[in-house]
Design a protein around this motif. Structure first.
Motif, PDB file in Angstrom:
ATOM      1  N   ASN A  89       1.776  28.391 -51.354  1.00  0.00           N
ATOM      2  CA  ASN A  89       1.095  27.760 -50.159  1.00  0.00           C
ATOM      3  C   ASN A  89       0.018  28.710 -49.603  1.00  0.00           C
ATOM      4  O   ASN A  89       0.095  28.833 -48.617  1.00  0.00           O
ATOM      5  N   GLY A  90      -0.632  29.204 -50.343  1.00  0.00           N
ATOM      6  CA  GLY A  90      -1.698  30.223 -49.845  1.00  0.00           C
ATOM      7  C   GLY A  90      -3.135  30.164 -50.497  1.00  0.00           C
ATOM      8  O   GLY A  90      -4.107  31.032 -50.644  1.00  0.00           O
ATOM      9  N   VAL A  91      -3.457  28.826 -50.770  1.00  0.00           N
ATOM     10  CA  VAL A  91      -4.702  28.571 -51.073  1.00  0.00           C
ATOM     11  C   VAL A  91      -5.997  28.762 -50.239  1.00  0.00           C
ATOM     12  O   VAL A  91      -6.876  29.445 -50.810  1.00  0.00           O
ATOM     13  N   TYR A  92      -5.748  28.555 -48.866  1.00  0.00           N
ATOM     14  CA  TYR A  92      -6.833  29.038 -47.999  1.00  0.00           C
ATOM     15  C   TYR A  92      -6.877  30.489 -47.760  1.00  0.00           C
ATOM     16  O   TYR A  92      -8.122  30.922 -47.799  1.00  0.00           O
ATOM     17  N   GLY A  93      -6.076  31.251 -47.835  1.00  0.00           N
ATOM     18  CA  GLY A  93      -6.034  32.725 -47.819  1.00  0.00           C
ATOM     19  C   GLY A  93      -6.909  33.212 -49.343  1.00  0.00           C
ATOM     20  O   GLY A  93      -7.972  34.241 -49.328  1.00  0.00           O
ATOM     21  N   PHE A  94      -6.399  32.625 -50.338  1.00  0.00           N
ATOM     22  CA  PHE A  94      -7.044  32.737 -51.742  1.00  0.00           C
ATOM     23  C   PHE A  94      -8.666  32.625 -51.494  1.00  0.00           C
ATOM     24  O   PHE A  94      -9.300  33.284 -52.088  1.00  0.00           O
ATOM     25  N   LEU A  95      -8.915  31.534 -51.028  1.00  0.00           N
ATOM     26  CA  LEU A  95     -10.378  31.248 -50.992  1.00  0.00           C
ATOM     27  C   LEU A  95     -11.043  31.837 -49.506  1.00  0.00           C
ATOM     28  O   LEU A  95     -12.459  31.784 -49.565  1.00  0.00           O
ATOM     29  N   HIS A  96     -10.374  32.779 -49.113  1.00  0.00           N
ATOM     30  CA  HIS A  96     -11.106  33.488 -47.745  1.00  0.00           C
ATOM     31  C   HIS A  96     -11.527  32.542 -46.647  1.00  0.00           C
ATOM     32  O   HIS A  96     -12.488  32.667 -46.214  1.00  0.00           O
ATOM     33  N   LEU A  97     -10.629  31.418 -46.368  1.00  0.00           N
ATOM     34  CA  LEU A  97     -10.852  30.328 -45.567  1.00  0.00           C
ATOM     35  C   LEU A  97      -9.850  30.272 -44.556  1.00  0.00           C
ATOM     36  O   LEU A  97      -8.619  30.835 -44.710  1.00  0.00           O
ATOM     37  N   THR A  98     -10.046  29.820 -43.300  1.00  0.00           N
ATOM     38  CA  THR A  98      -8.995  29.695 -42.119  1.00  0.00           C
ATOM     39  C   THR A  98      -8.201  28.484 -42.476  1.00  0.00           C
ATOM     40  O   THR A  98      -8.786  27.443 -42.637  1.00  0.00           O
ATOM     41  N   PRO A  99      -7.099  28.478 -42.523  1.00  0.00           N
ATOM     42  CA  PRO A  99      -6.204  27.244 -42.877  1.00  0.00           C
ATOM     43  C   PRO A  99      -6.182  26.446 -41.789  1.00  0.00           C
ATOM     44  O   PRO A  99      -6.564  26.721 -40.533  1.00  0.00           O
ATOM     45  N   PRO A 100      -6.194  25.022 -41.847  1.00  0.00           N
ATOM     46  CA  PRO A 100      -6.275  23.988 -40.977  1.00  0.00           C
ATOM     47  C   PRO A 100      -5.099  24.076 -40.142  1.00  0.00           C
ATOM     48  O   PRO A 100      -4.177  24.534 -40.707  1.00  0.00           O
ATOM     49  N   PRO A 101      -5.181  23.880 -38.661  1.00  0.00           N
ATOM     50  CA  PRO A 101      -4.234  23.885 -37.855  1.00  0.00           C
ATOM     51  C   PRO A 101      -3.096  22.870 -38.310  1.00  0.00           C
ATOM     52  O   PRO A 101      -3.171  21.601 -38.713  1.00  0.00           O
ATOM     53  N   GLY A 102      -1.723  23.453 -38.205  1.00  0.00           N
ATOM     54  CA  GLY A 102      -0.678  22.374 -38.479  1.00  0.00           C
ATOM     55  C   GLY A 102      -0.215  22.535 -40.086  1.00  0.00           C
ATOM     56  O   GLY A 102       0.865  22.245 -40.620  1.00  0.00           O
ATOM     57  N   SER A 103      -1.036  23.217 -40.965  1.00  0.00           N
ATOM     58  CA  SER A 103      -0.906  23.251 -42.215  1.00  0.00           C
ATOM     59  C   SER A 103       0.472  24.160 -42.555  1.00  0.00           C
ATOM     60  O   SER A 103       0.609  25.207 -41.700  1.00  0.00           O
ATOM     61  N   LYS A 104       0.913  24.324 -43.714  1.00  0.00           N
ATOM     62  CA  LYS A 104       2.152  25.182 -43.882  1.00  0.00           C
ATOM     63  C   LYS A 104       1.411  26.613 -43.910  1.00  0.00           C
ATOM     64  O   LYS A 104       2.305  27.453 -43.405  1.00  0.00           O
ATOM     65  N   GLU A 105       0.255  26.707 -44.517  1.00  0.00           N
ATOM     66  CA  GLU A 105      -0.252  28.120 -44.694  1.00  0.00           C
ATOM     67  C   GLU A 105      -0.681  28.543 -43.292  1.00  0.00           C
ATOM     68  O   GLU A 105      -0.421  29.756 -42.699  1.00  0.00           O
ATOM     69  N   ALA A 106      -1.035  27.817 -42.306  1.00  0.00           N
ATOM     70  CA  ALA A 106      -1.299  28.133 -40.881  1.00  0.00           C
ATOM     71  C   ALA A 106      -0.056  28.308 -40.165  1.00  0.00           C
ATOM     72  O   ALA A 106       0.079  29.665 -39.574  1.00  0.00           O
ATOM     73  N   ASN A 107       1.129  27.795 -40.360  1.00  0.00           N
ATOM     74  CA  ASN A 107       2.227  28.002 -39.739  1.00  0.00           C
ATOM     75  C   ASN A 107       2.806  29.384 -40.145  1.00  0.00           C
ATOM     76  O   ASN A 107       3.345  30.062 -39.476  1.00  0.00           O
ATOM     77  N   GLN A 108       2.636  29.626 -41.583  1.00  0.00           N
ATOM     78  CA  GLN A 108       3.327  30.993 -42.177  1.00  0.00           C
ATOM     79  C   GLN A 108       2.344  31.848 -41.656  1.00  0.00           C
ATOM     80  O   GLN A 108       2.942  33.028 -41.015  1.00  0.00           O
ATOM     81  N   ALA A 109       1.035  32.136 -41.328  1.00  0.00           N
ATOM     82  CA  ALA A 109       0.443  32.794 -40.838  1.00  0.00           C
ATOM     83  C   ALA A 109       0.597  33.188 -39.480  1.00  0.00           C
ATOM     84  O   ALA A 109       0.689  34.455 -38.989  1.00  0.00           O
ATOM     85  N   GLU A 110       0.853  32.392 -38.649  1.00  0.00           N
ATOM     86  CA  GLU A 110       1.559  32.434 -37.024  1.00  0.00           C
ATOM     87  C   GLU A 110       2.537  32.922 -37.091  1.00  0.00           C
ATOM     88  O   GLU A 110       2.890  33.945 -36.287  1.00  0.00           O
ATOM     89  N   ILE A 111       3.634  32.775 -37.727  1.00  0.00           N
ATOM     90  CA  ILE A 111       5.042  33.539 -37.913  1.00  0.00           C
ATOM     91  C   ILE A 111       4.708  35.033 -38.317  1.00  0.00           C
ATOM     92  O   ILE A 111       5.250  35.764 -37.589  1.00  0.00           O
ATOM     93  N   LEU A 112       3.761  35.252 -39.298  1.00  0.00           N
ATOM     94  CA  LEU A 112       3.704  36.590 -39.394  1.00  0.00           C
ATOM     95  C   LEU A 112       2.765  37.404 -38.575  1.00  0.00           C
ATOM     96  O   LEU A 112       3.301  38.512 -38.336  1.00  0.00           O
ATOM     97  N   GLN A 113       1.955  36.556 -37.823  1.00  0.00           N
ATOM     98  CA  GLN A 113       0.901  37.276 -36.907  1.00  0.00           C
ATOM     99  C   GLN A 113       1.987  37.745 -35.648  1.00  0.00           C
ATOM    100  O   GLN A 113       2.006  38.827 -35.104  1.00  0.00           O
TER     101      GLN A 113
END
Length: 143
Positions: A89-113
Motif C-alpha cells: 500500500n505504498g504506490v503513491y510514495g513509490f511514485l513520489h506523489l501525495t496520497p489522496p485523503p482517506g486512502s490506506k497510504e494517507a492513513n498510514q502516513a498520518e499515523i507515522l507522522q
C-alpha cells in the motif's frame, strides 16, 4: 509532475506485455495521470529511458526492460519495485506523489507522522475504558 511509464508496444514477450498492462491498469483504475512512453516506436524515448535508469538499477547484462516508471525525470522503479509498493500500500510514495485523503497510504502516513506505530490504535472501545470489578468476598472460614 507527470508519471511516465516507458513501455514497448512491439514487444514479443508476453511477460513484459502483462507487466506493462498491470502498471497502466492500476494507474488508470486509481485515476493517476500518466503518459505512455513507447520505446519501440520512438528511439528518443528508448535512449532517454536507458540513460536515466540509475546504474544500481540496471541489469548486469543488457539494457533495462520495460516497464520503467519515472515521475518527470525522477526515477521511481521497474515493475518489481512497483509490485512491491502495491503490495505494501505504498504506490503513491513509490511514485513520489501525495496520497489522496482517506486512502490506506494517507492513513498510514498520518499515523507515522504523529509518532505512533500502527499497533498503537485499539479498535475496541472497551479496552480504553476503566473496568469495574465486583467486590471480592472472602472465602468461607477465612475470617
Amino acid at each position: 509532475m507527470v508519471i511516465k511509464v516507458f513501455i514497448a508496444t512491439q514487444s514479443g514477450s508476453t511477460a513484459i506485455k502483462k507487466k506493462q498492462q498491470d502498471v497502466m491498469g492500476f494507474l488508470e483504475a486509481n485515476k493517476i495521470d500518466f503518459k505512455e512512453m513507447d520505446i519501440a516506436a520512438n528511439e528518443d524515448n528508448r535512449m532517454w529511458m536507458r540513460e536515466n535508469v540509475p546504474g544500481e538499477k540496471r541489469p548486469q547484462k543488457g539494457n533495462p526492460l520495460p516497464p520503467q516508471i519515472f515521475n518527470d525525470a525522477q526515477y521511481c522503479g521497474d515493475f518489481e519495485a512497483f509490485f512491491n509498493a502495491k503490495e505494501d500500500n505504498g504506490v503513491y510514495g513509490f511514485l513520489h506523489l501525495t496520497p489522496p485523503p482517506g486512502s490506506k497510504e494517507a492513513n498510514q502516513a498520518e499515523i507515522l507522522q504523529n509518532g505512533e506505530t500502527p499497533g498503537d490504535h485499539t479498535p475496541n472501545a472497551e479496552a480504553d475504558s476503566p473496568v469495574e470489578q465486583a467486590p471480592v468476598e472472602p472465602a468461607p472460614g477465612t475470617l
